[in-house]
Design an enzyme around this catalytic site. Structure first.
Site, PDB file in Angstrom:
ATOM      1  N   CYS A 123       1.021  -0.906  -0.051  1.00 31.99           N
ATOM      2  CA  CYS A 123      -0.096  -0.208  -0.709  1.00 31.99           C
ATOM      3  C   CYS A 123       0.991   1.724  -0.197  1.00 31.99           C
ATOM      4  O   CYS A 123       0.501   2.229  -0.012  1.00 31.99           O
ATOM      5  CB  CYS A 123      -1.126   0.130   1.288  1.00 31.99           C
ATOM      6  SG  CYS A 123      -2.485  -1.249   1.783  1.00 31.99           S
ATOM      7  N   HIS A 174      -2.826   7.021   2.631  1.00 29.45           N
ATOM      8  CA  HIS A 174      -3.210   5.730   2.491  1.00 29.45           C
ATOM      9  C   HIS A 174      -5.215   5.753   2.843  1.00 29.45           C
ATOM     10  O   HIS A 174      -5.561   5.224   4.625  1.00 29.45           O
ATOM     11  CB  HIS A 174      -2.201   4.911   3.271  1.00 29.45           C
ATOM     12  CG  HIS A 174      -2.827   3.425   2.951  1.00 29.45           C
ATOM     13  ND1 HIS A 174      -3.761   3.368   0.977  1.00 29.45           N
ATOM     14  CD2 HIS A 174      -2.748   1.910   3.419  1.00 29.45           C
ATOM     15  CE1 HIS A 174      -3.638   2.019   1.103  1.00 29.45           C
ATOM     16  NE2 HIS A 174      -3.254   0.987   3.475  1.00 29.45           N
ATOM     17  N   ASN A 230      -9.812  -0.050  -0.407  1.00 31.29           N
ATOM     18  CA  ASN A 230      -8.539  -0.505  -0.024  1.00 31.29           C
ATOM     19  C   ASN A 230      -7.933  -1.168  -0.726  1.00 31.29           C
ATOM     20  O   ASN A 230      -8.061  -1.472  -1.634  1.00 31.29           O
ATOM     21  CB  ASN A 230      -8.053  -1.105   1.287  1.00 31.29           C
ATOM     22  CG  ASN A 230      -6.794  -1.014   1.097  1.00 31.29           C
ATOM     23  OD1 ASN A 230      -5.621  -0.291   0.550  1.00 31.29           O
ATOM     24  ND2 ASN A 230      -6.037  -1.113   2.709  1.00 31.29           N
TER      25      ASN A 230
HETATM   26  N1  ACO Z   1     -18.556  -8.569   8.563  1.00 32.18           N
HETATM   27  C1  ACO Z   1     -18.885  -9.097   9.709  1.00 32.18           C
HETATM   28  N2  ACO Z   1     -17.906  -9.637  10.624  1.00 32.18           N
HETATM   29  C2  ACO Z   1     -16.580  -9.849  10.659  1.00 32.18           C
HETATM   30  C3  ACO Z   1     -16.037  -9.167   8.717  1.00 32.18           C
HETATM   31  C4  ACO Z   1     -16.959  -8.959   8.153  1.00 32.18           C
HETATM   32  N3  ACO Z   1     -16.771  -8.618   6.649  1.00 32.18           N
HETATM   33  N4  ACO Z   1     -14.631  -9.517   9.497  1.00 32.18           N
HETATM   34  C5  ACO Z   1     -14.724  -9.412  10.426  1.00 32.18           C
HETATM   35  N5  ACO Z   1     -16.096  -9.962  11.093  1.00 32.18           N
HETATM   36  C6  ACO Z   1     -15.872 -10.517  12.914  1.00 32.18           C
HETATM   37  C7  ACO Z   1     -14.579 -11.591  13.232  1.00 32.18           C
HETATM   38  O1  ACO Z   1     -14.895 -12.936  12.680  1.00 32.18           O
HETATM   39  C8  ACO Z   1     -14.700 -11.075  14.778  1.00 32.18           C
HETATM   40  O2  ACO Z   1     -16.033 -12.348  15.235  1.00 32.18           O
HETATM   41  P1  ACO Z   1     -15.797 -12.066  16.370  1.00 32.18           P
HETATM   42  O3  ACO Z   1     -15.770 -11.735  17.778  1.00 32.18           O
HETATM   43  O4  ACO Z   1     -17.333 -13.666  16.345  1.00 32.18           O
HETATM   44  O5  ACO Z   1     -14.391 -13.286  16.225  1.00 32.18           O
HETATM   45  C9  ACO Z   1     -15.349  -9.815  14.662  1.00 32.18           C
HETATM   46  O6  ACO Z   1     -16.458  -9.480  13.507  1.00 32.18           O
HETATM   47  C10 ACO Z   1     -14.271  -8.930  15.588  1.00 32.18           C
HETATM   48  O7  ACO Z   1     -13.044  -9.570  14.414  1.00 32.18           O
HETATM   49  P2  ACO Z   1     -11.934  -8.063  14.718  1.00 32.18           P
HETATM   50  O8  ACO Z   1     -10.948  -8.190  13.541  1.00 32.18           O
HETATM   51  O9  ACO Z   1     -11.527  -7.778  16.263  1.00 32.18           O
HETATM   52  O10 ACO Z   1     -12.777  -6.839  14.554  1.00 32.18           O
HETATM   53  P3  ACO Z   1     -12.079  -5.162  14.335  1.00 32.18           P
HETATM   54  O11 ACO Z   1     -12.899  -4.526  14.472  1.00 32.18           O
HETATM   55  O12 ACO Z   1     -10.251  -5.513  14.546  1.00 32.18           O
HETATM   56  O13 ACO Z   1     -12.497  -4.794  12.750  1.00 32.18           O
HETATM   57  C11 ACO Z   1     -11.012  -4.113  10.686  1.00 32.18           C
HETATM   58  C12 ACO Z   1     -11.560  -5.894  11.772  1.00 32.18           C
HETATM   59  C13 ACO Z   1     -11.366  -3.400  10.071  1.00 32.18           C
HETATM   60  C14 ACO Z   1      -9.447  -5.109   9.513  1.00 32.18           C
HETATM   61  C15 ACO Z   1      -9.864  -3.579  11.631  1.00 32.18           C
HETATM   62  O14 ACO Z   1      -8.661  -4.370  12.508  1.00 32.18           O
HETATM   63  C16 ACO Z   1      -8.678  -2.833  10.923  1.00 32.18           C
HETATM   64  O15 ACO Z   1      -9.526  -1.808  11.108  1.00 32.18           O
HETATM   65  N6  ACO Z   1      -7.628  -3.073  11.047  1.00 32.18           N
HETATM   66  C17 ACO Z   1      -6.468  -2.262  10.097  1.00 32.18           C
HETATM   67  C18 ACO Z   1      -5.751  -3.499   9.183  1.00 32.18           C
HETATM   68  C19 ACO Z   1      -6.748  -2.643   7.553  1.00 32.18           C
HETATM   69  O16 ACO Z   1      -7.521  -1.625   7.601  1.00 32.18           O
HETATM   70  N7  ACO Z   1      -6.115  -3.453   6.874  1.00 32.18           N
HETATM   71  C20 ACO Z   1      -6.747  -2.898   4.878  1.00 32.18           C
HETATM   72  C21 ACO Z   1      -5.711  -3.563   4.141  1.00 32.18           C
HETATM   73  S1  ACO Z   1      -3.874  -3.781   5.196  1.00 32.18           S
HETATM   74  C22 ACO Z   1      -3.525  -1.686   4.691  1.00 32.18           C
HETATM   75  O17 ACO Z   1      -3.826  -1.380   3.557  1.00 32.18           O
HETATM   76  C23 ACO Z   1      -1.853  -1.562   4.639  1.00 32.18           C
END
Ligand code: ACO
Length: 334
Positions: free
Chosen positions: A116, A261, A291
């Protein structure tokens, strides 16, 4: 004699297929509400293979538009840098492909893979080459077709990414006055080995090629530990942006546009808050594009230019983070 780099034109490459959060509700156990509130994404665009779209076709659209906006002829480009993690083919690489499709008959060609961070790292590279006097007219493309690397059964990743491309033309300026001219003022990049591989595409390289017995286990897909990435991204983007502002002796209040980003709205808001840059100065296209990895910042810039939002003299701070991990920031006066 000194050389500095100025951004003289941008262009956008837009895939034709729009995929909404509602579309994902039919594919995995997710909801529009979950995706919007956790990420800020409402829809994204994927290349339409049935229409013959590839990364090259959308990058070609972006490159042509950037040349037109920069009033630059293809034969004047002496270097093309293509930032991507999702090339149509590894060989020929994307930058070589573009020399043919855009008619860049006098250009050297480099692909850069920094996930990214790719486009802004490409601008950092272009700026360095221009400062050295080596090149005078550089095209930098950030483009991805990551839809091809998504596991459409994995709800934690498939809803996050989109395809897209953007291009910028960067030209050499002789003996610029850094206190007022439109130039790239500074940039800073770092890498930090991600030993846990919290963000990876493990299969398909030479470590685990397609024919290897372990390939089925690792697959050709993006895998991510979202919370690890969240923490590292925030930390890295804040560090790089602060260092570039200090290096260029610029205060957060001097920044006219913050173009981070576009991975997640919560990361963008947190970084903006820690940098003391208000949300009105932050450009967002994550809601419509998802993204797009190496393409996020350049699709923002090209959209902003299309809407005449950036004026000559505006200070624009770009700030990125990506798999690797790699992170950095670049400050330009438009
Ligand atoms: N829909 C519904 N539920 C979901 C989804 C979805 N699409 N994806 C995950 N879940 C569930 C998980 O299974 C989990 O369920 P559980 O509690 O029963 O186990 C629950 O949601 C919480 O999961 P987390 O991973 O803890 O969710 P979080 O609040 O951290 O959000 C996210 C996930 C949005 C990916 C977050 O961690 C984040 O923003 N991370 C930053 C990474 C990012 O944005 N990456 C993008 C690419 S990397 C880059 O660009 C550098």
């Amino acid at each position: 004699m000194t050389w500095n780099a100025t951004i003289v034109g941008t262009g956008l490459g837009v895939p034709s297929k729009v995929v909404t959060n509602k579309d994902f509700e039919k594919m995995v156990d997710t909801s529009d509400e979950w995706i919007r509130t956790r990420t800020g994404i409402c829809e994204r665009r994927f290349i339409d293979r049935d229409k013959g779209e590839t990364l090259e076709t959308i990058a070609l659209q972006a490159g042509k538009k950037a040349l037109e906006n920069a009033k630059t002829k293809p034969e004047d480009i002496d270097l093309i840098i293509f930032a991507t993690t999702s090339p149509d083919t590894f060989m020929p690489n994307m930058s070589c492909r573009m020399t043919a499709s855009l008619g860049l008959v006098n250009a050297a060609a480099i692909d850069q893979n920094a996930a990214c961070s790719g486009f802004v790292l490409g601008m950092h590279t272009a700026d360095s080459f221009i400062r050295s006097g080596q090149y005078k007219n550089i095209m930098v493309i950030g483009g991805e077709a990551l839809s091809s690397a998504l596991d459409m059964k994995d709800r934690s990743t498939c809803v996050l990414f989109g395809d897209g491309a953007g291009a910028a033309i960067v030209q050499a300026v002789e003996n610029a006055d850094l206190s007022k001219d439109s130039v790239i003022l500074g940039s800073k990049f770092y890498a930090k080995a991600d030993v846990k591989e919290s963000l990876s595409m493990a299969g398909g390289g030479t470590r685990t090629p397609y024919w290897h017995e372990d390939f089925a286990k690792v697959g050709p897909y993006i895998r991510m530990q979202g919370q690890d990435v969240f923490k590292e991204a925030t930390r890295g983007m804040v560090r790089a942006a602060k260092e570039v502002m200090a290096q260029c002796e610029v205060m957060p209040s001097d920044i006219k546009w913050f173009v981070p980003h576009q991975a997640n709205l919560r990361i963008i808001e947190m970084v903006g808050k820690m940098l003391e840059i208000p949300s009105e100065k932050t450009y967002i296209n994550l809601d419509r594009w998802g993204n797009t990895s190496a393409a996020t910042v350049i699709t923002c810039l090209a959209e902003m230019e299309e809407k005449n939002m950036i004026n000559k003299g505006d200070l624009v701070l770009m700030d990125v983070f990506g798999g690797g991990f790699s992170y950095g920031a670049l400050l330009a006066r438009w």
